[in-house]
Design a protein around this motif. Structure first.
Motif, PDB file in Angstrom:
ATOM      1  N   SER A  40       3.109 -70.123  28.899  1.00 17.73           N
ATOM      2  CA  SER A  40       2.220 -70.474  27.776  1.00 17.73           C
ATOM      3  C   SER A  40       0.841 -71.248  28.333  1.00 17.73           C
ATOM      4  O   SER A  40       0.065 -71.371  27.703  1.00 17.73           O
ATOM      5  CB  SER A  40       2.875 -71.830  27.104  1.00 17.73           C
ATOM      6  OG  SER A  40       2.983 -72.912  27.646  1.00 17.73           O
ATOM      7  N   ASP A  91       7.945 -60.346  20.358  1.00 12.39           N
ATOM      8  CA  ASP A  91       6.726 -60.743  21.477  1.00 12.39           C
ATOM      9  C   ASP A  91       7.353 -61.027  22.629  1.00 12.39           C
ATOM     10  O   ASP A  91       8.131 -62.209  22.606  1.00 12.39           O
ATOM     11  CB  ASP A  91       5.655 -61.544  21.040  1.00 12.39           C
ATOM     12  CG  ASP A  91       4.765 -61.098  19.679  1.00 12.39           C
ATOM     13  OD1 ASP A  91       5.033 -60.037  19.310  1.00 12.39           O
ATOM     14  OD2 ASP A  91       4.319 -61.882  18.888  1.00 12.39           O
ATOM     15  N   TYR A 123       6.764 -62.463  26.665  1.00 12.68           N
ATOM     16  CA  TYR A 123       5.720 -62.946  27.551  1.00 12.68           C
ATOM     17  C   TYR A 123       6.551 -63.284  28.929  1.00 12.68           C
ATOM     18  O   TYR A 123       7.952 -63.605  29.102  1.00 12.68           O
ATOM     19  CB  TYR A 123       5.433 -64.347  26.946  1.00 12.68           C
ATOM     20  CG  TYR A 123       4.766 -64.344  25.625  1.00 12.68           C
ATOM     21  CD1 TYR A 123       3.426 -64.355  25.453  1.00 12.68           C
ATOM     22  CD2 TYR A 123       5.736 -64.424  24.659  1.00 12.68           C
ATOM     23  CE1 TYR A 123       2.783 -63.927  24.394  1.00 12.68           C
ATOM     24  CE2 TYR A 123       5.050 -64.418  23.359  1.00 12.68           C
ATOM     25  CZ  TYR A 123       3.658 -64.296  23.316  1.00 12.68           C
ATOM     26  OH  TYR A 123       3.171 -64.299  21.942  1.00 12.68           O
ATOM     27  N   HIS A 146       0.839 -56.166  29.160  1.00 10.47           N
ATOM     28  CA  HIS A 146      -0.576 -56.538  29.383  1.00 10.47           C
ATOM     29  C   HIS A 146      -0.622 -57.501  30.234  1.00 10.47           C
ATOM     30  O   HIS A 146       0.040 -58.555  29.990  1.00 10.47           O
ATOM     31  CB  HIS A 146      -0.914 -56.775  27.893  1.00 10.47           C
ATOM     32  CG  HIS A 146      -2.423 -57.177  27.750  1.00 10.47           C
ATOM     33  ND1 HIS A 146      -3.458 -56.588  28.616  1.00 10.47           N
ATOM     34  CD2 HIS A 146      -3.205 -58.392  27.498  1.00 10.47           C
ATOM     35  CE1 HIS A 146      -4.700 -57.115  28.448  1.00 10.47           C
ATOM     36  NE2 HIS A 146      -4.425 -58.214  27.937  1.00 10.47           N
ATOM     37  N   GLU A 184       1.991 -60.045  28.851  1.00 13.12           N
ATOM     38  CA  GLU A 184       2.611 -60.055  27.222  1.00 13.12           C
ATOM     39  C   GLU A 184       2.722 -58.833  26.755  1.00 13.12           C
ATOM     40  O   GLU A 184       2.003 -58.024  27.479  1.00 13.12           O
ATOM     41  CB  GLU A 184       1.648 -61.037  26.449  1.00 13.12           C
ATOM     42  CG  GLU A 184       0.467 -60.344  26.386  1.00 13.12           C
ATOM     43  CD  GLU A 184      -0.513 -61.319  25.263  1.00 13.12           C
ATOM     44  OE1 GLU A 184      -0.448 -62.473  25.308  1.00 13.12           O
ATOM     45  OE2 GLU A 184      -1.395 -60.539  24.625  1.00 13.12           O
ATOM     46  N   LYS A 244       3.553 -57.310  22.755  1.00 10.56           N
ATOM     47  CA  LYS A 244       3.754 -57.832  21.671  1.00 10.56           C
ATOM     48  C   LYS A 244       3.974 -56.695  20.787  1.00 10.56           C
ATOM     49  O   LYS A 244       3.836 -55.505  20.945  1.00 10.56           O
ATOM     50  CB  LYS A 244       2.393 -58.434  20.972  1.00 10.56           C
ATOM     51  CG  LYS A 244       2.039 -59.655  21.821  1.00 10.56           C
ATOM     52  CD  LYS A 244       0.835 -60.416  21.106  1.00 10.56           C
ATOM     53  CE  LYS A 244       0.499 -61.770  21.483  1.00 10.56           C
ATOM     54  NZ  LYS A 244      -0.625 -62.383  21.029  1.00 10.56           N
ATOM     55  N   ASN A 245       4.778 -57.205  19.596  1.00 18.85           N
ATOM     56  CA  ASN A 245       5.202 -56.186  18.519  1.00 18.85           C
ATOM     57  C   ASN A 245       6.087 -55.115  19.146  1.00 18.85           C
ATOM     58  O   ASN A 245       5.973 -54.044  18.801  1.00 18.85           O
ATOM     59  CB  ASN A 245       4.145 -55.655  18.064  1.00 18.85           C
ATOM     60  CG  ASN A 245       3.687 -56.299  16.825  1.00 18.85           C
ATOM     61  OD1 ASN A 245       4.645 -56.521  15.956  1.00 18.85           O
ATOM     62  ND2 ASN A 245       2.337 -56.679  16.722  1.00 18.85           N
TER      63      ASN A 245
END
Ligand SMILES: [Mo]
Ligand SMILES: [Mo]
Lengths: 395, 395
Positions: free
Chosen positions: A47, A294, A296, A324, A351, A353-354
């Motif tokens: 984060s 998502d 990370y 990414h 990350e 996502k989706n």
């Protein structure tokens, strides 16, 4: 002489009991209370590019030393060099200050996964015995130059070839003596290697858990060489003969076990290999088939190598997508603004996502470093009795 | 002005036909005749620490250039720097001479194995597009200093950030223009990186096949950056825009193929990853069950990393033995005698004798570098459309 005795009492003190431990965040994942060993919740790592100093993993071998009065602290620089020194904190702070963003990683990071293959010895760690901070301090190479050792020296006139860092962290592995470690002289005297004597972490005074008043930071190298609570620097002909340099933190092949180990046959670990991990979602999070998730995490390589690519699979390695890579933090205040040619000491957060998943789903991450090194698929191939440097594909 | 025209004719000349090729050993394994691409019989590699210059692999993109009269040669150093130079061979030889033992490896080494998984483009190579030589020459960092660029510069006052090497090797990939490549300025100006402008190979004058009169040697980096027959060095703001820097010698993941490639998405390859191969016995040698076999080979890592361990299996990876790493050649004449702290630019030869084998037998080798990087087990995981950097376990 009574006052001299009293002054001595106020210097940096190794402790033998756990009665004066610092306060710590209740969010840390504690792996051992005494000595205090704790890691960060993985989602906290991904984060924020810099890891909060209170949440940064803590790896200790004894009680946290204490320094009641900073004005009484002196760093001793001695051994096989022309000009021994005793340096106050104020003097160290008067030297050119460098801020280096560097990831520190315990060599035991991800040990628990390795233990699942076959039991290893050592504190159990998940994938968060790692963190990144902006370390502020003097360069070790500058301090050694003041002691009469030129930049880029691999040997001193007095035959010194190694730089030993002695803490006042008293630990049972050294029979109640101090934790210590060494790095080669050429590494220590190379200003480009960015080895720091750090008194700041993320712009704040280094706190007790991370080495107050002064610690070593050796970027790109396993955390064990970044000695905290440093008291003495000794230039020696031989590498450090302490427990953690000679009988720990070495890499053995899977066939070596406690009954046939020859510690002298291996060199102490320095650079760590290419590594990556998924921080979110956490292990065991329940997702439904068709859900978009998502993802990370982090990726990092030792030795100043950067991360070239991060690959993700949600079908157990049959197909891969590229994650990414997020922009890295730039620290411009010290003239390091264009850092594309400089060694890369800090992780890359990533990350994806989706991502549509089918359950049951195993997410895998693996990274490639700038030297095209890859992570091994199978933890069994790199299993070692001390459970160090588990950089197999993270699932 | 007729004499000036004649003098120009005598300079280093790129050729467009193959009528003036040098004589070559009949023992080379020829992969392509025009341009001449050939590798060493693998057993020759493991039989000598330094590879004989006639047997050293040859990787070319066009006819071998020719220099009829060495006194007419001048190296041009130009571009974004304070002090452009034109340097004769005699002048380059008058600079401090360094001898660096370095392994060069074609990025396509072991491409043929990768092609067996799925077809890749490029010259087919076995495991011998690699060799080690003692290269003698001036340091590029010293030459750039004469041109007004300090050691350890990552940018010049004129905004130069890259050092481009232009050969007079005319090749179809550059539409008949010259082969060229670049490295970052900080790499070129770092004297510890040992980048050479070499005029000697194994103590002899560099021969035509290897770049006479002058070539670049970039230790620890894929062979493609060690430009032969060098004519000009250009300091530039951007990295080399040539074919071999931008549209080749990059690492893509297996999912990228010719229909979906984005060359700009990847950086040019520099350091090569940890690598090893079995040189003897050769593939297909017939052994009987219960025979004792002697195994020989090499292991090497890029970026100055050394080899920590070499593992051998004769039961398809079920169990592993450690190979004996042979002592490395020491070249003491240039003050590099204690090289244990210096970057390690050259391979480690290894042997394992008297190994009992059961047929059918697949021998596997894999190595670990000093940063604990390992080779991937499965070539499919690192398959890439250009077939570069195959460092999977060698069988
Ligand atoms: Mo550690
Ligand atoms: Mo190559």
């Amino acid at each position: 002489m009574a006052s001299s005795g009293a002054a001595k009492e106020l210097q940096l003190q190794g402790l033998r009991t756990y009665e004066q431990e610092p306060r710590r965040s209740a969010s840390l994942i504690v792996n051992s209370q005494e000595p205090f060993n704790a890691e960060t919740p993985a989602s906290v790592l991904s984060s924020s590019y810099l890891t909060d100093e209170d949440m940064f993993y803590k790896r200790n071998h004894g009680p946290i030393p204490i320094l009641p009065d900073p004005s009484t602290y002196n760093l001793i620089v001695t051994g096989a060099l022309p000009n021994p020194l005793s340096l106050s904190l104020d003097f160290l702070k008067s030297l050119p200050k460098y801020t280096v963003v560097a990831t520190l990683q315990c060599a035991g990071n991800r040990r628990t996964e390795m233990s699942k293959v076959r039991k290893v010895r050592g504190v159990g760690w998940g994938a968060a015995a790692i963190g990144t901070a902006a370390w502020g301090g003097a360069k070790l190479s500058d301090v050694l130059k003041l002691a009469g050792v030129d930049h880029f020296s691999n040997v001193t006139a007095e035959k010194g070839r190694h730089v030993e860092f002695v803490s006042c962290d008293l630990c049972k592995e050294e029979n109640g003596g101090a934790y210590k470690a060494s790095i080669p002289l050429l590494h220590a005297t190379n200003p480009e290697a960015d080895v720091l004597l750090a008194y700041e972490m993320n712009g704040k005074v280094l706190n007790r858990d991370h080495g107050y008043p002064l610690r070593v930071v050796v970027p790109g190298v396993i955390g064990a060489r970044s000695v905290k609570w440093i008291e003495r620097i000794i230039i020696s002909e031989r590498e450090c003969q302490g427990f953690f340099q000679q009988k720990d933190y070495k890499m053995f092949p899977p066939r070596v076990d406690w009954d046939n180990i020859d510690w002298q046959s291996r060199r102490p670990l320095m650079d760590f290999p290419v590594q990556s991990a998924i921080c979110e979602p956490q292990d065991g999070v329940v997702v439904k088939s068709g859900d978009a998730v998502d993802l990370y995490g982090y990726a990092v390589a030792g030795g100043g190598r950067g991360i070239e690519r991060v690959d993700i699979s949600v079908d157990n390695g049959k197909s891969w997508m590229e994650a990414h890579r997020l922009p890295k933090l730039q620290v411009g205040s010290d003239g390091y603004e264009d850092d594309s040619q400089r060694p890369d000491w800090a992780w890359t957060l990533w990350e994806l996502k989706n991502v549509n998943v089918e359950t049951p789903c195993t997410v895998i991450v693996k990274a490639v470093d700038t030297a095209a090194n890859v992570q091994p698929a199978d933890v069994g191939d790199i299993w070692n009795l001390r459970g160090v440097l588990n950089n197999s594909w993270h699932k």
